[in-house]
Design a protein around this motif. Structure first.
Motif, PDB file in Angstrom:
ATOM      1  N   TYR A  31       0.838  -1.209   0.000  1.00  0.00           N
ATOM      2  CA  TYR A  31       0.000   0.000   0.000  1.00  0.00           C
ATOM      3  C   TYR A  31       0.875   1.262   0.000  1.00  0.00           C
ATOM      4  O   TYR A  31       0.595   2.249  -0.690  1.00  0.00           O
ATOM      5  CB  TYR A  31      -0.906  -0.032   1.241  1.00  0.00           C
ATOM      6  N   VAL A  32       1.990   1.192   0.756  1.00  0.00           N
ATOM      7  CA  VAL A  32       2.953   2.305   0.747  1.00  0.00           C
ATOM      8  C   VAL A  32       3.514   2.468  -0.662  1.00  0.00           C
ATOM      9  O   VAL A  32       3.668   3.582  -1.166  1.00  0.00           O
ATOM     10  CB  VAL A  32       4.075   2.052   1.783  1.00  0.00           C
ATOM     11  N   SER A  33       3.780   1.326  -1.304  1.00  0.00           N
ATOM     12  CA  SER A  33       4.297   1.374  -2.684  1.00  0.00           C
ATOM     13  C   SER A  33       3.325   2.116  -3.592  1.00  0.00           C
ATOM     14  O   SER A  33       3.715   2.926  -4.437  1.00  0.00           O
ATOM     15  CB  SER A  33       4.464  -0.038  -3.241  1.00  0.00           C
ATOM     16  N   LEU A  34       2.051   1.796  -3.396  1.00  0.00           N
ATOM     17  CA  LEU A  34       1.017   2.423  -4.227  1.00  0.00           C
ATOM     18  C   LEU A  34       1.032   3.944  -4.060  1.00  0.00           C
ATOM     19  O   LEU A  34       0.931   4.704  -5.039  1.00  0.00           O
ATOM     20  CB  LEU A  34      -0.350   1.874  -3.795  1.00  0.00           C
ATOM     21  N   GLN A  35       1.204   4.382  -2.819  1.00  0.00           N
ATOM     22  CA  GLN A  35       1.234   5.828  -2.551  1.00  0.00           C
ATOM     23  C   GLN A  35       2.451   6.468  -3.220  1.00  0.00           C
ATOM     24  O   GLN A  35       2.349   7.522  -3.846  1.00  0.00           O
ATOM     25  CB  GLN A  35       1.299   6.113  -1.039  1.00  0.00           C
ATOM     26  N   LEU A  36       3.582   5.781  -3.077  1.00  0.00           N
ATOM     27  CA  LEU A  36       4.815   6.335  -3.661  1.00  0.00           C
ATOM     28  C   LEU A  36       4.714   6.392  -5.176  1.00  0.00           C
ATOM     29  O   LEU A  36       5.113   7.368  -5.808  1.00  0.00           O
ATOM     30  CB  LEU A  36       6.015   5.489  -3.241  1.00  0.00           C
ATOM     31  N   PHE A  40      12.835   0.504  11.786  1.00  0.00           N
ATOM     32  CA  PHE A  40      11.693  -0.125  11.123  1.00  0.00           C
ATOM     33  C   PHE A  40      10.932   0.880  10.254  1.00  0.00           C
ATOM     34  O   PHE A  40      10.469   0.546   9.160  1.00  0.00           O
ATOM     35  CB  PHE A  40      10.747  -0.747  12.148  1.00  0.00           C
ATOM     36  N   ILE A  41      10.808   2.089  10.771  1.00  0.00           N
ATOM     37  CA  ILE A  41      10.111   3.123   9.973  1.00  0.00           C
ATOM     38  C   ILE A  41      10.833   3.320   8.645  1.00  0.00           C
ATOM     39  O   ILE A  41      10.224   3.290   7.560  1.00  0.00           O
ATOM     40  CB  ILE A  41      10.029   4.444  10.765  1.00  0.00           C
ATOM     41  N   ALA A  42      12.170   3.495   8.749  1.00  0.00           N
ATOM     42  CA  ALA A  42      12.955   3.682   7.520  1.00  0.00           C
ATOM     43  C   ALA A  42      12.825   2.453   6.628  1.00  0.00           C
ATOM     44  O   ALA A  42      12.664   2.573   5.407  1.00  0.00           O
ATOM     45  CB  ALA A  42      14.416   3.944   7.876  1.00  0.00           C
ATOM     46  N   PHE A  43      12.869   1.291   7.250  1.00  0.00           N
ATOM     47  CA  PHE A  43      12.785   0.041   6.483  1.00  0.00           C
ATOM     48  C   PHE A  43      11.460  -0.060   5.717  1.00  0.00           C
ATOM     49  O   PHE A  43      11.429  -0.395   4.537  1.00  0.00           O
ATOM     50  CB  PHE A  43      12.942  -1.142   7.458  1.00  0.00           C
ATOM     51  N   PHE A  44      10.340   0.278   6.400  1.00  0.00           N
ATOM     52  CA  PHE A  44       9.037   0.161   5.730  1.00  0.00           C
ATOM     53  C   PHE A  44       8.942   1.092   4.532  1.00  0.00           C
ATOM     54  O   PHE A  44       8.478   0.702   3.465  1.00  0.00           O
ATOM     55  CB  PHE A  44       7.898   0.483   6.701  1.00  0.00           C
ATOM     56  N   ILE A  45       9.372   2.311   4.751  1.00  0.00           N
ATOM     57  CA  ILE A  45       9.225   3.281   3.655  1.00  0.00           C
ATOM     58  C   ILE A  45      10.132   2.888   2.486  1.00  0.00           C
ATOM     59  O   ILE A  45       9.716   2.918   1.321  1.00  0.00           O
ATOM     60  CB  ILE A  45       9.513   4.717   4.161  1.00  0.00           C
ATOM     61  N   LEU A  46      11.369   2.477   2.828  1.00  0.00           N
ATOM     62  CA  LEU A  46      12.278   2.062   1.749  1.00  0.00           C
ATOM     63  C   LEU A  46      11.783   0.781   1.082  1.00  0.00           C
ATOM     64  O   LEU A  46      11.897   0.626  -0.137  1.00  0.00           O
ATOM     65  CB  LEU A  46      13.689   1.851   2.310  1.00  0.00           C
ATOM     66  N   SER A  47      11.211  -0.115   1.874  1.00  0.00           N
ATOM     67  CA  SER A  47      10.647  -1.337   1.283  1.00  0.00           C
ATOM     68  C   SER A  47       9.527  -0.988   0.318  1.00  0.00           C
ATOM     69  O   SER A  47       9.412  -1.563  -0.763  1.00  0.00           O
ATOM     70  CB  SER A  47      10.079  -2.256   2.364  1.00  0.00           C
ATOM     71  N   GLY A  48       8.715  -0.046   0.743  1.00  0.00           N
ATOM     72  CA  GLY A  48       7.625   0.405  -0.125  1.00  0.00           C
ATOM     73  C   GLY A  48       8.180   0.916  -1.443  1.00  0.00           C
ATOM     74  O   GLY A  48       7.657   0.623  -2.517  1.00  0.00           O
ATOM     75  N   TYR A  49       9.287   1.668  -1.367  1.00  0.00           N
ATOM     76  CA  TYR A  49       9.907   2.227  -2.563  1.00  0.00           C
ATOM     77  C   TYR A  49      10.419   1.109  -3.481  1.00  0.00           C
ATOM     78  O   TYR A  49      10.169   1.112  -4.694  1.00  0.00           O
ATOM     79  CB  TYR A  49      11.044   3.160  -2.142  1.00  0.00           C
ATOM     80  N   HIS A  50      11.114   0.143  -2.878  1.00  0.00           N
ATOM     81  CA  HIS A  50      11.669  -0.944  -3.702  1.00  0.00           C
ATOM     82  C   HIS A  50      10.556  -1.839  -4.242  1.00  0.00           C
ATOM     83  O   HIS A  50      10.654  -2.351  -5.347  1.00  0.00           O
ATOM     84  CB  HIS A  50      12.700  -1.734  -2.900  1.00  0.00           C
ATOM     85  N   PHE A  51       9.529  -2.014  -3.472  1.00  0.00           N
ATOM     86  CA  PHE A  51       8.380  -2.782  -3.931  1.00  0.00           C
ATOM     87  C   PHE A  51       7.761  -2.119  -5.161  1.00  0.00           C
ATOM     88  O   PHE A  51       7.366  -2.775  -6.120  1.00  0.00           O
ATOM     89  CB  PHE A  51       7.363  -2.837  -2.794  1.00  0.00           C
ATOM     90  N   GLU A  52       7.722  -0.790  -5.089  1.00  0.00           N
ATOM     91  CA  GLU A  52       7.162  -0.030  -6.219  1.00  0.00           C
ATOM     92  C   GLU A  52       8.002  -0.251  -7.469  1.00  0.00           C
ATOM     93  O   GLU A  52       7.481  -0.446  -8.559  1.00  0.00           O
ATOM     94  CB  GLU A  52       7.128   1.455  -5.843  1.00  0.00           C
ATOM     95  N   LYS A  53       9.323  -0.275  -7.284  1.00  0.00           N
ATOM     96  CA  LYS A  53      10.229  -0.506  -8.419  1.00  0.00           C
ATOM     97  C   LYS A  53      10.022  -1.927  -8.963  1.00  0.00           C
ATOM     98  O   LYS A  53      10.073  -2.149 -10.164  1.00  0.00           O
ATOM     99  CB  LYS A  53      11.700  -0.367  -7.975  1.00  0.00           C
TER     100      LYS A  53
END
Lengths: 78, 1138
Positions: free
Chosen positions: B131-136, B388-401
């Motif tokens: 879902y974070v990926s979707l936002q990004l 963990f916060i940094a990890f989630f947001i970065l995971s979202g970014y990589h997931f988006e990629k």
């Protein structure tokens, strides 16, 4: 108005109006409004939405203003 | 390129503003703090529900699936009806038990189960990262669209830069305002205020675009719907159309959205955890649905607007941004971009914060607790949370990629909703079903989650290209009844409905059967009581025991034990603050000894406080790990409970029930006492207010009395019967009676009957009509008759009924006298005005007479002027005739010459005619008398012609005729010119003329006069026309030429030259005569000045010439030298001078 607020703020009314809306916003009511002009259903949904807000506003007027729940008025015992 | 900079700068400024807002709130700005706690802002913060999936995606959904998208907002609006019951309960539980997340909430109810909390955390985690990926993705895409609109180059670098900027800022923001410390309350005022403001920005942006599309591009809703109905996209304003299956999807989505709105981790966090007071729910009830309505009202018009404007359906997700760009509204697009950023950042920050808290408390902490060797890491929980916060947001970014445009990412919103739906049965069960227990909850959640994974997430993964699609068609190992989208062969056309049905069915079945499969443990019972009866229970449960005062336990030792365990997780200061807070809450003095019951209370309180930071399950585990009770103390505690039991003769269950009863009773008594205190306070306040009012009333009455008694006016009050009920001292003094004696009496007691009767009539007029009466009347004052001015007003009661009258009168006798004097003065003044008026009329008559005399004089002067003008005209004519007379001899000579040779020619004609007559007669006779041969005839003719000289006559006759004709032409010209000159013309005969022709005419007339005296030469250039009276200009030229010729004593020369110069036509006449002296030049234009002998000139020639030239707006200059000659230069303005 006071009477209306009193009725609207009862716990049973919350469940009742939820049930009514569950019927009004699904089949078959929606299909009735899809018989006329295409935009009728759009206007119907937004009208129901506005009515919903009005009902909730009345409910909010009767919503009890609770005292702070964590307040402790007891005297020290230690 | 500029636009990219603008976008980045605007984005940075916006995020900076949000940062400052959150910082100021966190630092305790009173205004912002107040706003952050305001229910309105809390309601707006709930707008976090509307992510970019709403902001951009709903328009896309509207364009492709019609009104189906509305279910995601109608569902929450419906479920809010239940909030006064459900949410209130959840907030109460959260307050009492320091709930920090949805996992904590579920765990707290079901035996503080770590497994259950971890399970919930895992589900949340699986749903949140995509879902974070979707936002990004939505944020990056919109940046790309915006940048590419005005910059045609490669923006890849900028995209990367912007992506890292957004991610970096989000991580910093979330850590600073969401996880700066291990807060036992887990409320984040700064972040919530920032989220609320961002929700409002998002709403404002969407409204701007909506208004722009609906009312500026199109002409309102009806216009859009009409166009839509006649287009190929008419289906988009239907819900289900003819396919009733769509209504099933509609209903399913409603259910999904209801549960998502309640149980999505971020929604739970904002609605429950961040809810500082239950009373906030009142305003949230209607503000949030209103927010949702406003955000949705324009989504259909925007979608329709995009389609009708010709934008491709495939880009419908970005219509909100593309439409302003399509219609060249860059700044609106920037606002839209900010709205999208708001939607994305709010969701990402709150989601990552809540999930980080859940992971730390329910996965990491149990792991650390499991192994004593990892104890040293417990102090770094906060840092782990940041990580963990940094990890989630970065995971979202990589997931988006990784996923890009895959099926899974596109549908992740709905997939997440379905995952969250698995929480619904166990949470509702937790709140309302006492038999619900940990086993049932775990079974239901695991079963529901597995079904969700198998029927929804697994097909999505395969459809995204990470597995063989054959599994979907044939089922795993070709077992068809295991097909993920048609489980047990049940074919439900919509995958989502299929998945929701199965997962919910399995979830509820397992939850109910699991819960019923075994009896609840004591802890579960306790949990059930706490949750189910949350609204009935005391808000601060404490093991109060009035009959246990046996304080023998040293507190300091116990505190050391507690501090020791707390310092594993917090720094010393924080741990001390926590312990002190618990001591304060339970009113325990740190210096005194405590009873075993107080120790139990302290333990309980600390567990609750710790729950705020570690979650209830971990807190329970941590507190239980402390050996707070010694063996003897435990026995003592048991003894106390045993004594209670034995005293009450109750079973333990009954004891708990009794305790609850007493708690409830204590709570009710406390509440009642508080209410009584409140009532007493209100009564005190009321008494205070009343005493103040009375005091104010007394003061007011005193002021009123002072005022009334000291006024010079007479004041009285009467009832409807005309009886005096009050009067002031002045009134009484007038009547020379004591005031007390007046009250109770009527006018008939003080005045003569007829006077009293009149007063009574006036009173009745006032009381009957209910209107004020004012009048001037005579009044007996101290026995004297005086003038008074009286006002009588009705006195009315609260219902408006007249109950009496109030009278005020004052002595106006002096005023009356002054008025009479004024009237007298006025009359005198009027008499004086009349006299003065008569005088003025007389003067006016005389003035009229003078005016008529002046008019007569004026008329005479006008006559004189006309006469003078006529005289002047006559003089002109006389001068002209004089010139003609002077020229007459010359003219006659000019005419005589041609007449002379014409006469001679006529004589010659006569001679020639006789000879020709004879010639003709001879021929006739010869022709009649004899016939001769042609030769004889020729000879005879030759002889005759020789005799009569016929050949000469033939040659001479044409030249004679020509000469005569020339003579007559010359005569005619002279006479014509002379006639033209002599004619009496008026001043108005102005025409456009050629000056050269006028010169020629003048020369013709004067030629004979001057040709004997001088030689006339001329040099006439081509000239533009002048606006003039040709006759008068001729007169001027003739005058000058005659004067020139007369100025020559011997034969001289006159040279006439014309030329054009700077808008003027110039005429220069130069002679080499005697010239003039300076004195003569000075006077030469004066009338009647002449240097000629008497009788030779009138002296008017040059004077008239000067007048003529001035009338033609021309000028005349003279250069003369005695003995050398004179030059006149005359200039006339060119006609139509440009």
């Amino acid at each position: 108005m006071k009477k209306m607020i009193k009725i609207f703020s009862q716990k049973e009314f919350c469940f009742f109006i939820f049930g009514v809306y569950a019927i009004l916003l699904t089949w078959p009511f929606l299909s009735i409004f899809e018989q006329g002009k295409p935009q009728t259903v759009f206007y119907y949904l937004f009208f129901m939405w506005a009515l919903n807000i009005f009902i909730l506003f009345i409910m909010s007027l009767g919503y009890p203003r609770l005292k702070e729940s964590t307040k402790n008025t007891k005297k020290p015992r230690g | 390129m500029l636009s990219i900079f603008i976008i980045i700068i605007v984005f940075c400024l916006y995020m900076g503003a949000m940062f400052v807002l959150a910082l100021k709130t966190e630092r305790g700005s009173p205004l912002l703090r107040r706003w952050s706690e305001h229910p309105f802002m809390h309601a707006c913060a709930l707008g976090i529900y509307c992510t970019t999936w709403t902001y951009y995606g709903s328009v896309g959904n509207a364009a492709t699936s019609g009104l189906l998208f509305l279910t995601f907002y109608l569902g929450p609006t419906m479920v809010i009806f239940l909030w006064p019951v459900i949410l209130r309960k959840m907030v109460r539980i959260k307050h009492n038990y320091r709930i920090t997340s949805i996992a904590d909430f579920i765990s707290a109810r079901y035996s503080k189960s770590q497994a259950l909390a971890a399970m919930v955390t895992v589900i949340a985690l699986v749903g949140v990262i995509p879902y974070v990926s979707l936002q990004l993705r939505a944020t990056f895409n919109t940046f790309k669209i915006l940048a590419m609109h005005s910059y045609q180059g490669d923006i890849f670098i900028w995209e990367q830069y912007m992506a890292w900027l957004i991610i970096g800022l989000m991580i910093i923001f979330t850590i600073l305002f969401g996880a700066r410390r291990l807060d036992p309350t887990e409320t984040h005022k700064g972040m919530i205020l920032s989220v609320a403001v961002q929700s409002l920005v998002q709403l404002a942006a969407l409204l701007c675009v909506g208004v722009f599309v609906t009312f500026f591009i199109f002409h309102g809703f009806d216009d859009i719907f009409t166009r839509l109905a006649s287009s190929q996209f008419s289906e988009m304003i239907f819900v289900g159309g003819k396919d009733q299956g769509n209504y099933l999807v509609w209903a399913t989505y409603l259910v999904l959205s209801m549960s998502a709105f309640m149980f999505l981790p971020r929604q739970f966090h904002v609605a429950v955890v961040e809810n500082s007071e239950e009373k906030n729910i009142g305003m949230i009830l209607w503000v949030f649905p209103l927010y949702m309505l406003l955000i949705n009202i324009f989504l259909v018009p925007i979608a329709a607007g995009g389609l009708l404007s010709g934008l491709p359906v495939a880009e419908a997700d970005s219509f909100v941004l593309r439409l302003p760009l399509f219609y060249n509204n860059f700044w609106l697009a920037v606002i839209v971009f900010l709205g999208g950023i708001s939607a994305a950042t709010s969701m990402i920050m709150i989601s990552s914060m809540t999930v980080a808290t859940m992971v730390t408390n329910h996965i990491l902490l149990p792991v650390l607790n499991f192994s004593p060797r990892l104890d040293f890491l417990k102090k770094h929980l906060l840092k782990f949370r940041w990580l963990f916060i940094a990890f989630f947001i970065l995971s979202g970014y990589h997931f988006e990629k990784l996923l890009k445009q895959s099926y899974m990412l596109v549908n992740i919103g709905l997939i997440s909703f379905a995952a969250v739906l698995q929480f619904a049965p166990i949470i509702i069960g937790a709140l309302y079903w006492r038999r619900a227990n940990r086993r049932g909850a775990l079974m239901g959640l695991i079963g529901g989650f597995l079904l969700w994974f198998y029927t929804l997430l697994f097909p999505a993964i395969i459809k995204s290209g990470w597995g063989s699609p054959a599994i979907l068609v044939k089922g795993p190992w070709a077992i068809t009844w295991l097909r993920p989208e048609q489980l047990i062969g049940i074919n439900i056309p919509d995958n989502m409905v299929h998945a929701v049905f199965w997962s919910l069915f399995v979830n509820i079945t397992l939850f109910v059967s699991g819960s019923l499969s075994r009896a609840n443990t004591a802890m579960e019972e306790r949990g059930a009581d706490i949750f189910v009866d949350a609204l009935k229970m005391s808000s601060s449960p404490s093991l109060v025991s009035e009959w246990l005062e046996d304080r023998r336990i040293e507190l300091s030792h116990k505190l050391d034990l507690l501090m020791k365990v707390l310092e594993k997780y917090f720094d010393k200061r924080t741990a001390e603050a926590m312990v002190n807070e618990c001591l304060d809450k339970n009113h325990i003095d740190v210096h005194n000894k405590i009873s075993v019951i107080q120790l139990a209370e302290l333990q309980n309180e600390l567990e609750k406080t710790l729950s705020g930071s570690l979650g209830s399950a971990s807190a329970h585990q941590v507190i239980n790990s402390v050996s707070l009770f010694t063996e003897s103390e435990s026995r003592e505690l048991s003894r106390v409970y045993a004594k209670i039991l034995s005293d009450l003769k109750l079973s333990p269950e009954e004891l708990i029930s009794k305790i609850d009863y007493h708690r409830e009773r204590e709570k009710l008594i406390s509440q009642h006492a508080a209410e009584l205190e409140e009532t007493i306070r209100e009564l005190d306040h009321e008494i205070h207010v009343r005493s103040l009012t009375e005091k104010a009333l007394v003061e007011s009455e005193y002021k009123y009395r002072i005022l009334v008694e000291n006024l010079p006016q007479r004041i009285f009050r009467k009832n409807l019967d005309g009886v005096y009920t009050y009067c002031n001292d002045v009134f009484a003094a007038d009547l020379q009676i004591m005031r007390q004696e007046i009250v109770g009496k009527t006018d008939y007691d003080f005045f003569p009957f007829h006077v009293a009767e009149r007063y009574r009539e006036d009173d009745l007029k006032v009381t009957d009509a209910g209107e004020t009466l004012d009048l001037e009347e005579k009044y007996l004052l101290k026995g004297k008759e005086k003038w008074v001015y009286t006002i009588k007003s009705p006195i009315k009661d609260e219902e408006g009924q007249v109950i009496g009258l109030l009278g005020i009168f004052s002595d106006i006798t002096d005023k009356k006298k002054a008025q009479e004097q004024l009237n007298q003065s006025k009359q005198e003044l009027e008499v004086r005005v009349k006299e003065r008026t008569i005088e003025l009329i007389e003067a006016n008559k005389q003035l009229h007479h003078k005016i008529s005399e002046l008019e007569t004089t004026k008329s005479e002067l006008e006559d004189a002027y006309i006469h003078l003008k006529e005289t002047k005209d006559q003089l002109f004519q006389v001068e002209k005739l004089a010139s003609i007379g002077q020229l007459a001899a010359g003219v006659a000579h000019e005419i005589n010459n041609p007449i002379g040779f014409i006469k001679n020619n006529i004589s010659m004609f006569s001679e020639y005619w006789k000879l020709l007559q004879k010639y003709i007669d001879e021929i006739r006779r010869f022709m009649r008398s004899a016939r001769k041969s042609p030769q004889e005839q020729r000879q005879w003719m030759e002889e005759l012609e020789a005799e009569l000289n016929i050949e000469y006559i033939e040659k001479d006759l044409p030249s004679l005729l020509q000469e005569s004709q020339e003579g007559t032409r010359r005569i005619q010209k002279i006479i014509t010119d002379l006639k033209s000159f002599a004619r009496k013309e008026t001043d108005e005969e102005f025409k456009e003329e050629d000056l050269n022709k006028i010169v020629e005419v003048a020369i013709t007339i004067v030629n004979n006069e001057i040709k004997n005296k001088c030689e006339l030469t001329k040099e006439l250039a081509g000239l533009p026309l002048i606006h003039c009276n040709a006759q008068k200009i001729s007169q001027v030229i003739i005058n000058l030429l005659i004067n020139a010729s007369q100025a020559m004593k011997e034969r001289g020369a006159i040279h006439i030259e014309t030329y054009a110069e700077e808008g003027y036509v110039c005429l220069k006449i130069t002679d080499n005569g005697e010239g003039m002296s300076r004195q003569v030049i000075k006077k030469m234009f004066d009338p009647f000045f002449t240097t000629k002998e008497v009788g030779e000139g009138t002296g008017l020639g040059l004077s008239i010439s000067f007048d003529i030239i001035k009338k033609h707006k021309g000028s005349i200059e003279v250069q003369s030298e005695v003995g050398k000659g004179t030059t006149f230069l005359i200039k006339f303005p060119v006609a139509h001078n440009p």
